[in-house]
Design a protein around this motif. Sequence first.
Motif, PDB file in Angstrom:
ATOM      1  N   VAL A  90       0.852  -1.181   0.000  1.00 38.13           N
ATOM      2  CA  VAL A  90       0.000   0.000   0.000  1.00 38.13           C
ATOM      3  C   VAL A  90       0.895   1.240   0.000  1.00 38.13           C
ATOM      4  O   VAL A  90       1.788   1.369   0.843  1.00 38.13           O
ATOM      5  N   VAL A  91       0.693   2.096  -0.976  1.00 37.03           N
ATOM      6  CA  VAL A  91       1.362   3.398  -0.994  1.00 37.03           C
ATOM      7  C   VAL A  91       0.304   4.414  -0.583  1.00 37.03           C
ATOM      8  O   VAL A  91      -0.735   4.524  -1.237  1.00 37.03           O
ATOM      9  N   MET A  92       0.521   5.103   0.524  1.00 37.48           N
ATOM     10  CA  MET A  92      -0.549   5.951   1.037  1.00 37.48           C
ATOM     11  C   MET A  92      -0.105   7.384   1.327  1.00 37.48           C
ATOM     12  O   MET A  92       0.933   7.619   1.933  1.00 37.48           O
ATOM     13  N   ARG A  93      -0.935   8.317   0.888  1.00 32.19           N
ATOM     14  CA  ARG A  93      -0.811   9.701   1.335  1.00 32.19           C
ATOM     15  C   ARG A  93      -2.061  10.035   2.135  1.00 32.19           C
ATOM     16  O   ARG A  93      -3.175   9.687   1.733  1.00 32.19           O
ATOM     17  N   HIS A  94      -1.848  10.684   3.275  1.00 31.32           N
ATOM     18  CA  HIS A  94      -2.975  10.954   4.159  1.00 31.32           C
ATOM     19  C   HIS A  94      -2.752  12.296   4.854  1.00 31.32           C
ATOM     20  O   HIS A  94      -1.626  12.641   5.185  1.00 31.32           O
ATOM     21  N   PRO A  95      -3.825  13.071   5.091  1.00 36.42           N
ATOM     22  CA  PRO A  95      -3.632  14.380   5.728  1.00 36.42           C
ATOM     23  C   PRO A  95      -3.257  14.302   7.207  1.00 36.42           C
ATOM     24  O   PRO A  95      -2.792  15.295   7.776  1.00 36.42           O
ATOM     25  N   LYS A  96      -3.435  13.149   7.839  1.00 36.57           N
ATOM     26  CA  LYS A  96      -3.142  13.044   9.277  1.00 36.57           C
ATOM     27  C   LYS A  96      -1.730  12.520   9.521  1.00 36.57           C
ATOM     28  O   LYS A  96      -1.362  11.461   9.003  1.00 36.57           O
ATOM     29  N   PRO A  97      -0.952  13.202  10.348  1.00 33.15           N
ATOM     30  CA  PRO A  97       0.376  12.701  10.706  1.00 33.15           C
ATOM     31  C   PRO A  97       0.249  11.350  11.407  1.00 33.15           C
ATOM     32  O   PRO A  97      -0.630  11.161  12.243  1.00 33.15           O
ATOM     33  N   GLY A  98       1.094  10.410  11.057  1.00 34.86           N
ATOM     34  CA  GLY A  98       1.073   9.105  11.720  1.00 34.86           C
ATOM     35  C   GLY A  98       0.131   8.101  11.089  1.00 34.86           C
ATOM     36  O   GLY A  98       0.049   6.958  11.543  1.00 34.86           O
ATOM     37  N   ALA A  99      -0.581   8.503  10.036  1.00 33.62           N
ATOM     38  CA  ALA A  99      -1.555   7.587   9.427  1.00 33.62           C
ATOM     39  C   ALA A  99      -0.874   6.330   8.898  1.00 33.62           C
ATOM     40  O   ALA A  99      -1.381   5.218   9.067  1.00 33.62           O
ATOM     41  N   ALA A 100       0.299   6.480   8.284  1.00 33.99           N
ATOM     42  CA  ALA A 100       0.997   5.325   7.706  1.00 33.99           C
ATOM     43  C   ALA A 100       1.470   4.382   8.806  1.00 33.99           C
ATOM     44  O   ALA A 100       1.315   3.162   8.701  1.00 33.99           O
ATOM     45  N   ALA A 101       2.017   4.945   9.887  1.00 31.95           N
ATOM     46  CA  ALA A 101       2.496   4.113  10.997  1.00 31.95           C
ATOM     47  C   ALA A 101       1.321   3.374  11.634  1.00 31.95           C
ATOM     48  O   ALA A 101       1.412   2.183  11.969  1.00 31.95           O
ATOM     49  N   ASP A 112       2.424  11.981   5.130  1.00 33.33           N
ATOM     50  CA  ASP A 112       1.360  11.955   6.137  1.00 33.33           C
ATOM     51  C   ASP A 112       1.310  13.304   6.858  1.00 33.33           C
ATOM     52  O   ASP A 112       2.097  13.593   7.733  1.00 33.33           O
ATOM     53  N   GLY A 113       0.359  14.131   6.458  1.00 30.41           N
ATOM     54  CA  GLY A 113       0.177  15.446   7.061  1.00 30.41           C
ATOM     55  C   GLY A 113       1.459  16.254   7.026  1.00 30.41           C
ATOM     56  O   GLY A 113       2.167  16.266   6.026  1.00 30.41           O
ATOM     57  N   ALA A 114       1.762  16.910   8.151  1.00 32.53           N
ATOM     58  CA  ALA A 114       2.987  17.699   8.228  1.00 32.53           C
ATOM     59  C   ALA A 114       4.108  16.879   8.843  1.00 32.53           C
ATOM     60  O   ALA A 114       5.084  17.423   9.338  1.00 32.53           O
ATOM     61  N   GLN A 148       2.610  26.506   2.434  1.00 33.59           N
ATOM     62  CA  GLN A 148       1.454  25.593   2.428  1.00 33.59           C
ATOM     63  C   GLN A 148       0.226  26.281   2.993  1.00 33.59           C
ATOM     64  O   GLN A 148      -0.192  26.010   4.120  1.00 33.59           O
ATOM     65  N   LEU A 149      -0.346  27.150   2.165  1.00 32.97           N
ATOM     66  CA  LEU A 149      -1.497  27.929   2.656  1.00 32.97           C
ATOM     67  C   LEU A 149      -2.642  27.014   3.096  1.00 32.97           C
ATOM     68  O   LEU A 149      -3.376  27.343   4.023  1.00 32.97           O
ATOM     69  N   GLU A 150      -2.762  25.845   2.450  1.00 38.86           N
ATOM     70  CA  GLU A 150      -3.883  24.965   2.798  1.00 38.86           C
ATOM     71  C   GLU A 150      -3.760  24.383   4.196  1.00 38.86           C
ATOM     72  O   GLU A 150      -4.738  23.911   4.770  1.00 38.86           O
ATOM     73  N   ARG A 151      -2.537  24.379   4.763  1.00 34.42           N
ATOM     74  CA  ARG A 151      -2.384  23.867   6.124  1.00 34.42           C
ATOM     75  C   ARG A 151      -2.356  24.980   7.168  1.00 34.42           C
ATOM     76  O   ARG A 151      -2.224  24.716   8.353  1.00 34.42           O
ATOM     77  N   GLN A 152      -2.421  26.232   6.719  1.00 42.09           N
ATOM     78  CA  GLN A 152      -2.306  27.340   7.669  1.00 42.09           C
ATOM     79  C   GLN A 152      -3.692  27.803   8.087  1.00 42.09           C
ATOM     80  O   GLN A 152      -4.430  28.372   7.292  1.00 42.09           O
ATOM     81  N   GLU A 153      -4.007  27.548   9.355  1.00 40.68           N
ATOM     82  CA  GLU A 153      -5.339  27.914   9.840  1.00 40.68           C
ATOM     83  C   GLU A 153      -5.373  29.347  10.344  1.00 40.68           C
ATOM     84  O   GLU A 153      -6.425  29.891  10.639  1.00 40.68           O
ATOM     85  N   GLN A 154      -4.213  29.936  10.499  1.00 40.84           N
ATOM     86  CA  GLN A 154      -4.161  31.336  10.915  1.00 40.84           C
ATOM     87  C   GLN A 154      -3.078  32.026  10.111  1.00 40.84           C
ATOM     88  O   GLN A 154      -2.305  31.380   9.410  1.00 40.84           O
ATOM     89  N   LYS A 155      -3.000  33.330  10.218  1.00 40.50           N
ATOM     90  CA  LYS A 155      -1.983  34.091   9.483  1.00 40.50           C
ATOM     91  C   LYS A 155      -0.626  33.964  10.157  1.00 40.50           C
ATOM     92  O   LYS A 155      -0.498  34.226  11.347  1.00 40.50           O
ATOM     93  N   PHE A 156       0.385  33.520   9.411  1.00 40.83           N
ATOM     94  CA  PHE A 156       1.723  33.424   9.974  1.00 40.83           C
ATOM     95  C   PHE A 156       2.625  34.572   9.510  1.00 40.83           C
ATOM     96  O   PHE A 156       3.691  34.788  10.048  1.00 40.83           O
ATOM     97  N   PHE A 157       2.186  35.272   8.458  1.00 42.99           N
ATOM     98  CA  PHE A 157       2.919  36.469   8.011  1.00 42.99           C
ATOM     99  C   PHE A 157       1.896  37.383   7.362  1.00 42.99           C
ATOM    100  O   PHE A 157       0.814  36.929   6.949  1.00 42.99           O
ATOM    101  N   PRO A 158       2.218  38.683   7.261  1.00 42.53           N
ATOM    102  CA  PRO A 158       1.199  39.650   6.846  1.00 42.53           C
ATOM    103  C   PRO A 158       0.628  39.366   5.459  1.00 42.53           C
ATOM    104  O   PRO A 158      -0.591  39.397   5.284  1.00 42.53           O
ATOM    105  N   SER A 159       1.477  39.096   4.471  1.00 37.78           N
ATOM    106  CA  SER A 159       0.943  38.834   3.132  1.00 37.78           C
ATOM    107  C   SER A 159       1.965  38.038   2.344  1.00 37.78           C
ATOM    108  O   SER A 159       3.159  38.043   2.658  1.00 37.78           O
ATOM    109  N   LEU A 160       1.495  37.346   1.308  1.00 34.64           N
ATOM    110  CA  LEU A 160       2.406  36.593   0.457  1.00 34.64           C
ATOM    111  C   LEU A 160       3.432  37.517  -0.171  1.00 34.64           C
ATOM    112  O   LEU A 160       4.593  37.164  -0.358  1.00 34.64           O
TER     113      LEU A 160
END
Lengths: 307, 180
Positions: free
Chosen positions: A106-117, A132-134, A226-238
């Motif tokens: 099984v080759v797997m990509r998953h948004p949750k860290p640790g999913a493969a383990a 697996d996630g970040a 990785q804007l899709e993983r950023q739930e808040q602003k980490f810097f003022p603008s791109l």
Amino acid sequence: MSSLQAKHLLGIADLPKSDIDLIFETADNFKEVINRPIKKVPSLRDVTIANLFFENSTRTRLSFELAEKRLSADVVNFSASSSSVSKGETLVDTVNNILAMKVDMVVMRHPKPGAAAYLSKHIDATIVNAGDGAHEHPTQALLDAYSIREKFGEVAGKKIVIVGDILHSRVALSNIHCLKKLGAEVKVCGPITLMPRFIESLGVEVETDLRAALEWCDIANMLRIQLERQEQKFFPSLREYTMQYGLTMPILNGLSKEITIMHPGPINRGVEITSEVADSDHSIILNQVENGVAIRMAVLYLLAGTA
Amino acid sequence: MEPKLLLNHRAISITLNRLCCELIENHRNFEDTVLVALQPRGTAFGNQLVQVLKENYHMDNLKYGQLDITFFRDDFRRREGLLKPSQTQMNFLVEGKKVVLIDDVLFTGRSIRSALDALQSFGRPSSVELCVLIDRRLSRHLPIQPNYVGHKVDSVASERVSVDWQEDNHSVLLMGSKEV
């Protein structure tokens, strides 16, 4: 005869250096194979591989699929958007149903860290983590280090800076583990808000000034924000990020030496790197993509031969 | 059982020269012929053949490649331990060429079957021949026979034929089985 110690490829953190060396040696052979007129070998003709992508991917998925097909494996593909996952099925159930169809790997990509383990503990098949996630993206780190080895002869002693969104990047974490195991020096560079706390405990140094980091390094690995993983602003603008950390030709030309530029893709041209730099002679971005297929063939071949 | 000497250095030199003459007889100046030695052990024999062809018979335009067959073997995942590949060096295509496969010891014939498959990745040869230093008769698993044979040996499966290429002291030994 030597074989892999690992039974699955879950991450680089647990992978012995001897396994990395064996993967690189085997990838040398597959690199020759994929440059033949007929690029296919029959090694995995009795192996069935399921590619389970619970998260979007173009490059990694194509690269794995190509590697599997060049090894003559039977391949089934699955993506979360068109599956029963959206109907509420659990991960183990989904995978067990697929395994009931006699799948070996099984080759797997998953948004949750640790999913493969997690999966490797609950099902009876060889697992290859395709992200697996970040957390980790082991084959990316292997192909990055392999590309450095190809260009410079060896990885040990080289100075590599990883620039960008270190906090959300599985590529950064896997790269740090892999490069450190192979004896390279590693710095990370980016806005302090995108640096994980305690990152120094991995044996890397933090540098917030891009020019200083580039002046120090032999190789710069530019990461995407990785804007899709950023739930808040980490810097003022791109735009502001690009002003501070975007790699341009004038910056490269202002350095006292030539450095090599890498990027794991997908590139956001004009954000972390300009087109001019990405397409220049400094860049080995397309070599990385080619090496990706050879590395993944080596990983699949070695895991299948070890199982 | 003590190892038995099958061929000493002098006998191997004579055999190498005879094989080269046979090859020249059939392939003349090797214009349309390529020599392909099998990794890992056939290449030492291949190197010797090429050296003799060049030095003693002035065949200077040889096309010589080294082919690894690991990924084409039929026992991957069917035996203990990993099959570790060696390097392939084929700087030419075999399309339309007469190919001479070179290996040191022909035993079950399975390596040669793999080699025939592996060869196809480099094109469709017009013909394929096989040249071996040692032919272990009566032990074939497949219908494969050599065209050029250095020396024929009758042996049982538990025995081993060992070819040792040492500077000025080549030898071929028949080793007894470890269990005996």
